[in-house]
Motif scaffolding. Structure first.
Motif, mmCIF file in Angstrom:
data_model
loop_
_atom_site.group_PDB
_atom_site.id
_atom_site.type_symbol
_atom_site.label_atom_id
_atom_site.label_comp_id
_atom_site.label_asym_id
_atom_site.label_seq_id
_atom_site.Cartn_x
_atom_site.Cartn_y
_atom_site.Cartn_z
ATOM 1 N N ILE A 555 10.155 -20.096 25.597
ATOM 2 C CA ILE A 555 8.982 -20.439 24.788
ATOM 3 C C ILE A 555 7.819 -20.863 25.685
ATOM 4 C CG2 ILE A 555 8.108 -22.055 23.052
ATOM 5 C CD1 ILE A 555 11.080 -22.099 21.986
ATOM 6 N N ILE A 556 8.105 -21.625 26.715
ATOM 7 C CA ILE A 556 7.061 -22.055 27.655
ATOM 8 C C ILE A 556 6.431 -20.841 28.330
ATOM 9 C CG2 ILE A 556 6.578 -23.362 29.762
ATOM 10 C CD1 ILE A 556 7.142 -25.177 27.443
ATOM 11 N N LEU A 557 7.258 -19.877 28.748
ATOM 12 C CA LEU A 557 6.732 -18.667 29.390
ATOM 13 C C LEU A 557 5.831 -17.890 28.436
ATOM 14 C CD1 LEU A 557 9.909 -17.409 31.314
ATOM 15 C CD2 LEU A 557 7.847 -18.418 32.303
ATOM 16 N N ARG A 558 6.238 -17.776 27.179
ATOM 17 C CA ARG A 558 5.407 -17.092 26.181
ATOM 18 C C ARG A 558 4.081 -17.838 25.987
ATOM 19 N NH1 ARG A 558 8.404 -13.718 22.099
ATOM 20 N NH2 ARG A 558 10.499 -13.444 22.920
ATOM 21 N N LEU A 559 4.170 -19.161 25.945
ATOM 22 C CA LEU A 559 2.968 -19.966 25.720
ATOM 23 C C LEU A 559 1.984 -19.820 26.881
ATOM 24 C CD1 LEU A 559 1.646 -21.903 23.763
ATOM 25 C CD2 LEU A 559 2.942 -23.771 24.792
ATOM 26 N N ARG A 560 2.504 -19.835 28.084
ATOM 27 C CA ARG A 560 1.622 -19.655 29.257
ATOM 28 C C ARG A 560 0.981 -18.276 29.249
ATOM 29 N NH1 ARG A 560 5.931 -22.254 33.541
ATOM 30 N NH2 ARG A 560 5.497 -24.460 33.070
ATOM 31 N N ALA A 561 1.772 -17.264 28.856
ATOM 32 C CA ALA A 561 1.233 -15.901 28.788
ATOM 33 C C ALA A 561 0.124 -15.813 27.742
ATOM 34 C CB ALA A 561 2.358 -14.914 28.460
ATOM 35 N N LEU A 562 0.322 -16.492 26.598
ATOM 36 C CA LEU A 562 -0.712 -16.505 25.558
ATOM 37 C C LEU A 562 -1.976 -17.215 26.040
ATOM 38 C CD1 LEU A 562 1.321 -17.275 22.293
ATOM 39 C CD2 LEU A 562 0.035 -15.188 22.802
ATOM 40 N N ILE A 623 10.510 -7.859 27.338
ATOM 41 C CA ILE A 623 11.113 -9.094 26.828
ATOM 42 C C ILE A 623 12.397 -9.410 27.590
ATOM 43 C CG2 ILE A 623 12.320 -10.094 24.837
ATOM 44 C CD1 ILE A 623 10.166 -8.895 23.055
ATOM 45 N N ASP A 624 13.186 -8.372 27.879
ATOM 46 C CA ASP A 624 14.406 -8.593 28.667
ATOM 47 C C ASP A 624 14.080 -9.175 30.033
ATOM 48 O OD1 ASP A 624 15.965 -7.648 26.621
ATOM 49 O OD2 ASP A 624 16.119 -5.605 27.410
ATOM 50 N N LEU A 625 12.936 -8.768 30.588
ATOM 51 C CA LEU A 625 12.512 -9.266 31.907
ATOM 52 C C LEU A 625 11.711 -10.568 31.801
ATOM 53 C CD1 LEU A 625 11.309 -5.863 33.430
ATOM 54 C CD2 LEU A 625 13.398 -7.112 34.033
ATOM 55 N N ARG A 626 11.431 -10.996 30.565
ATOM 56 C CA ARG A 626 10.625 -12.194 30.286
ATOM 57 C C ARG A 626 9.208 -12.058 30.857
ATOM 58 N NH1 ARG A 626 14.524 -17.194 31.807
ATOM 59 N NH2 ARG A 626 13.474 -18.351 30.161
ATOM 60 N N ARG A 627 8.717 -10.826 30.830
ATOM 61 C CA ARG A 627 7.351 -10.546 31.288
ATOM 62 C C ARG A 627 6.433 -10.469 30.064
ATOM 63 N NH1 ARG A 627 6.053 -8.693 36.294
ATOM 64 N NH2 ARG A 627 3.960 -9.101 35.456
ATOM 65 N N TYR A 628 6.117 -11.624 29.528
ATOM 66 C CA TYR A 628 5.333 -11.663 28.299
ATOM 67 C C TYR A 628 3.872 -11.302 28.535
ATOM 68 C CZ TYR A 628 9.640 -13.745 26.821
ATOM 69 O OH TYR A 628 10.974 -13.942 26.569
ATOM 70 N N ASP A 629 3.432 -11.417 29.780
ATOM 71 C CA ASP A 629 2.080 -10.960 30.102
ATOM 72 C C ASP A 629 1.960 -9.454 29.892
ATOM 73 O OD1 ASP A 629 3.920 -10.595 32.201
ATOM 74 O OD2 ASP A 629 2.356 -10.621 33.732
ATOM 75 N N LEU A 630 3.015 -8.714 30.290
ATOM 76 C CA LEU A 630 3.002 -7.266 30.107
ATOM 77 C C LEU A 630 3.161 -6.900 28.630
ATOM 78 C CD1 LEU A 630 5.177 -6.125 33.163
ATOM 79 C CD2 LEU A 630 2.677 -6.226 32.958
ATOM 80 N N CYS A 631 3.941 -7.708 27.882
ATOM 81 C CA CYS A 631 4.057 -7.480 26.437
ATOM 82 C C CYS A 631 2.687 -7.567 25.774
ATOM 83 C CB CYS A 631 4.974 -8.527 25.805
ATOM 84 S SG CYS A 631 6.722 -8.338 26.170
ATOM 85 N N LEU A 632 1.931 -8.608 26.113
ATOM 86 C CA LEU A 632 0.620 -8.802 25.504
ATOM 87 C C LEU A 632 -0.357 -7.718 25.928
ATOM 88 C CD1 LEU A 632 0.500 -12.675 25.923
ATOM 89 C CD2 LEU A 632 0.584 -11.437 23.752
ATOM 90 N N GLU A 633 -0.244 -7.315 27.174
ATOM 91 C CA GLU A 633 -1.094 -6.225 27.664
ATOM 92 C C GLU A 633 -0.831 -4.946 26.882
ATOM 93 O OE1 GLU A 633 -1.127 -3.658 31.732
ATOM 94 O OE2 GLU A 633 -1.200 -5.845 32.008
ATOM 95 N N LYS A 634 0.448 -4.689 26.615
ATOM 96 C CA LYS A 634 0.831 -3.484 25.874
ATOM 97 C C LYS A 634 0.369 -3.571 24.423
ATOM 98 C CE LYS A 634 2.624 0.466 26.640
ATOM 99 N NZ LYS A 634 1.949 1.348 27.593
ATOM 100 N N LEU A 635 0.500 -4.743 23.807
ATOM 101 C CA LEU A 635 0.022 -4.904 22.436
ATOM 102 C C LEU A 635 -1.486 -4.701 22.355
ATOM 103 C CD1 LEU A 635 2.055 -8.005 21.169
ATOM 104 C CD2 LEU A 635 2.359 -5.623 20.488
ATOM 105 N N ALA A 636 -2.203 -5.241 23.355
ATOM 106 C CA ALA A 636 -3.669 -5.101 23.360
ATOM 107 C C ALA A 636 -4.092 -3.640 23.458
ATOM 108 C CB ALA A 636 -4.257 -5.901 24.512
ATOM 109 N N SER A 637 -3.233 -2.813 24.060
ATOM 110 C CA SER A 637 -3.575 -1.384 24.194
ATOM 111 C C SER A 637 -3.563 -0.666 22.846
ATOM 112 C CB SER A 637 -2.605 -0.697 25.164
ATOM 113 O OG SER A 637 -1.308 -0.555 24.574
ATOM 114 N N LEU A 638 -3.037 -1.313 21.806
ATOM 115 C CA LEU A 638 -2.986 -0.722 20.463
ATOM 116 C C LEU A 638 -4.325 -0.795 19.734
ATOM 117 C CD1 LEU A 638 0.398 -2.238 19.270
ATOM 118 C CD2 LEU A 638 -0.115 0.200 19.181
ATOM 119 N N VAL A 639 -5.245 -1.621 20.213
ATOM 120 C CA VAL A 639 -6.472 -1.907 19.463
ATOM 121 C C VAL A 639 -7.246 -0.653 19.070
ATOM 122 C CG1 VAL A 639 -8.734 -3.034 19.578
ATOM 123 C CG2 VAL A 639 -6.690 -4.261 20.320
ATOM 124 N N PRO A 640 -7.513 0.286 19.983
ATOM 125 C CA PRO A 640 -8.284 1.481 19.565
ATOM 126 C C PRO A 640 -7.613 2.249 18.432
ATOM 127 C CG PRO A 640 -8.177 1.325 21.953
ATOM 128 C CD PRO A 640 -7.225 0.310 21.431
#
Length: 684
Positions: A555-562, A623-640
């Motif tokens: 949860i802390i890792l997700r929060l820092r990524a956010l 998520i398996d790698l706990r790379r939530y920064d990359l998760c958010l980056e990938k979600l942001a790519s959905l915007v267009p």
């Protein structure tokens, strides 16, 4: 500008009541002065064992003038048809010394009434202070109060005198038969007779001449300096103990530090045992040299330097007797191994509805065993052994006499029994942390056992319906919840709140365990900790759905990524896009939704679906790698694709199959977003 002095003389008040009382005194005084329209420049509060006093500076001659509205008769009876005042209005004006032209007409309730504004002249300050003083004394509250003689008033201790003067004038009042005066009393044994105070400015000095240091800050500094000087003379050091220093400050009115010593043979006892006797039971300061604890101690008396030899002799006699008792219990305890005490735990009731200490131990063994298997399997054997022995020192002589040494004595006794150091340390540290300033257990064995003990306590008392309410928390469950969070966070164990609550609940047969409420209780503590650390409440809220389901470190890792994502340029674009998705799905979200590709018509529809499929695969890996920064980056790519979909595709079409399929497409998208955070909780 005037000064007011109020002193309440009492029988000796327990020292533990004072620090908080001084702040309360200041707050009550401030509120009373404001309520009575009396300005001031400063409020000073003082306390000794025999007095509570305050000095208010900068008081005016009288209350501030105020204006108030006086309501009269209805307008229709105050004036005739021509608008002239009637006898009713003239009578109203006469009773308040007004003229008809002084009144106005205002709406009130369902009609119009005559109203006049009148200035109310302030009363003289000395007329107001008796009432303020009585209210002040009556408003003071303490953990315990008492009645005495034939008085009705309740106070912390019997009131023996009240001193109240404004400059050089006596402020006369009475509270339950106790009348105020212009005198006080000095030190109970070193001063005799009344001490008349002619002005607040001479109060502190006159009492100092009568062997009372009224200012607690001055007393504290005096004690500190005397202790340091004694330590310097004897080449010793005194470890900082602010709590004891504060306590001693409120035990005496005229402090005098004295050094004493005890026979060196007692140094063979555990140092914690000696310190507990000195600090907690006698209020003495322990001393140290380069080798550790010494056989010197420092006490603070309430008398003159000439009495040092008598004070020292009495203190040394008392401490020897206390140490002799401690040594007797310690040597007796060592005759029996801890493992042989386990069966005796069956004879000690832990709680009438939770069984004996033996039952408590069995639960600990089971909980700790499960947690060890999940978090630290290589140390499971030691953890189980420590859990089995963890409560046995509670039935030893030393701990019965000195309960604050629970765990610590278990450490010494287990070493004496030949137990491994890891097990002894776990027994010693499994009560940690006991307060916010405490450290966590230093070993995995101690950490796992501490979590097991604390979660058993929380689940047990929740199961009995003994939950904390408001400011009441008799079993310190909030503190224990914070301890669990602190340990899990520091150790990064792969344990979730849901898992530890569930495994603890399974040990309590016959009790209805409110699992959801317990998880919410612990999670609320976690949320407060995160907020205190400066994390955004909105971002914390976006992760609340994971609080029980994921390890705390995750949860802390997700929060820092956010937090990092919030500083990115694409953050607000994604928030707006996700809001568009959420708003249309607010009542139609289907977490199990699947999309029928054959029903996807437009290119924008198919493009969004293709992008979601790509993001879904990538997010699972990140998520398996706990790379939530990359998760958010990938979600942001959905915007267009999201924006084009909403701009060009009508979701709520008449065709039910098409409408459902498009809602399922958005549900599929929202399901992937929720894998990282609930962005519906974020408004900015």
């Amino acid at each position: 500008m005037h000064k007011f002095l109020l002193e309440i003389g009492v029988e000796e008040v327990p020292a533990r009541f004072f620090p908080q009382t001084l702040e309360v005194m200041k707050e009550i005084t401030k509120n009373l002065l404001e309520k009575n329209r009396l300005s001031f420049s400063k409020i000073k509060t003082f306390a000794t064992p025999r007095r509570l006093s305050l000095i208010i500076e900068g008081l005016p001659d009288r209350q501030e003038e105020t204006e108030k509205e006086i309501w009269g008769p209805p307008a229709k009876v105050a004036f005739d048809e021509k608008g002239n005042p009637t006898k009713t209005l003239l009578g109203f004006c006469s009773s308040y010394g007004l003229k008809p032209e002084d009144v106005a007409v205002k709406k009130r309730d369902k009609g119009e009434y005559v109203v006049a504004k009148m200035k109310e002249k302030g009363l003289a300050t000395e007329e107001i202070l008796p009432k303020v003083s009585v209210e002040f004394i009556s408003s003071l509250s303490f953990p315990k109060t008492m009645r005495w003689a034939d008085h009705n008033i309740r106070f912390v201790r019997p009131i023996r005198w009240i001193l109240a003067i404004l400059d050089s004038r006596l402020i006369e009042f009475e509270i339950d038969g106790i009348r105020s005066g212009n005198y006080t009393y000095g030190h109970r044994f070193l001063s005799k007779g009344k001490i008349f105070i002619n002005h607040p400015d001479e109060y502190l000095a006159k009492l100092k001449d009568s062997y009372v240091i009224v200012d607690q800050d001055e007393r504290r500094e005096l004690i500190q300096n005397q202790i340091r000087e004694l330590a310097r003379i004897h080449n010793l050091s005194v470890h900082g103990d602010e709590e004891l220093l504060t306590h001693v400050t409120y035990l005496v009115e005229y402090p005098r530090a004295v050094i004493g010593r005890f026979p060196e043979e007692y140094l063979s006892l555990p140092s914690e045992l000696l310190i507990t006797v000195m600090r907690d039971h006698q209020k003495y300061f322990a001393t140290y040299d380069a080798k550790g604890l010494t056989n010197y101690f420092i006490l603070v008396s309430n008398t003159l330097e000439k009495n040092d030899p008598v004070v020292r002799q009495g203190a040394e006699r008392v401490i020897r007797a206390r140490f002799e008792d401690a040594r007797f219990y310690y040597l007796e305890d060592k005759r029996k191994r801890l493992i042989d005490r386990v069966e005796e735990l069956k004879k000690v009731v832990y709680h009438e509805r939770l069984g004996s200490l033996y039952d408590k131990t069995e639960r600990l063994v089971n909980i700790a065993g499960h947690l060890a298997e999940r978090a630290m399997p290589s140390k499971k054997e030691n953890i189980l052994r420590a859990a089995l022995l963890s409560k046995t020192d509670l039935i030893t002589g030393v701990v019965r006499e000195f309960p604050e040494l629970q765990g610590i004595m278990g450490y010494y006794y287990s070493l004496n029994d030949g137990e491994p150091e890891e097990i002894a340390v776990a027994i010693k540290e499994h009560y940690l942390p006991q307060k916010s300033s405490d450290r966590n257990p230093s070993t995995d064995e101690g950490a796992i056992l501490s979590i097991a003990d604390k979660i058993d306590n929380i689940v047990s008392f929740f199961g009995l319906g003994l939950e904390p309410t408001g400011s009441e928390d008799p079993f310190a469950l909030r503190r224990q919840a914070i301890g669990i969070i602190s340990i899990l966070r520091e150790r990064n164990y792969p344990l979730t709140i849901e898992e530890i609550v569930t495994v603890a609940g399974k040990q309590l047969k016959g009790l209805n365990i409110p699992v959801e409420r317990i998880m919410d209780f612990i999670n609320q503590r976690f949320e407060v900790i995160l907020t205190t650390e400066g994390y955004s409440p909105e971002l914390i809220g976006a992760l609340e759905r994971f609080f029980s389901k994921l390890p705390i470190e995750d949860i802390i890792l997700r929060l820092r990524a956010l937090e990092d994502f919030k500083r990115e340029k694409g953050y607000y674009d994604f928030i707006l896009a996700s809001k568009r998705v959420y708003n249309i799905l607010s009542k139609a979200y289907n977490p199990q939704a699947s999309v029928d590709e054959a029903l996807l018509e437009s290119g924008d529809e198919r493009a969004l679906y293709s992008k979601i499929r790509d993001v879904e695969e990538r997010i699972k890996g990140y998520i398996d790698l706990r790379r939530y920064d990359l998760c958010l980056e990938k979600l942001a790519s959905l915007v267009p694709e999201i924006n084009r979909f909403f701009d060009n595709v009508l979701v709520m079409v008449k065709d039910e199959r098409m409408r459902t399929n498009r809602l399922n497409l958005l549900s599929m998208l929202w399901r992937n977003i929720l894998e990282v955070a609930d962005f519906s909780k974020i408004t900015s």
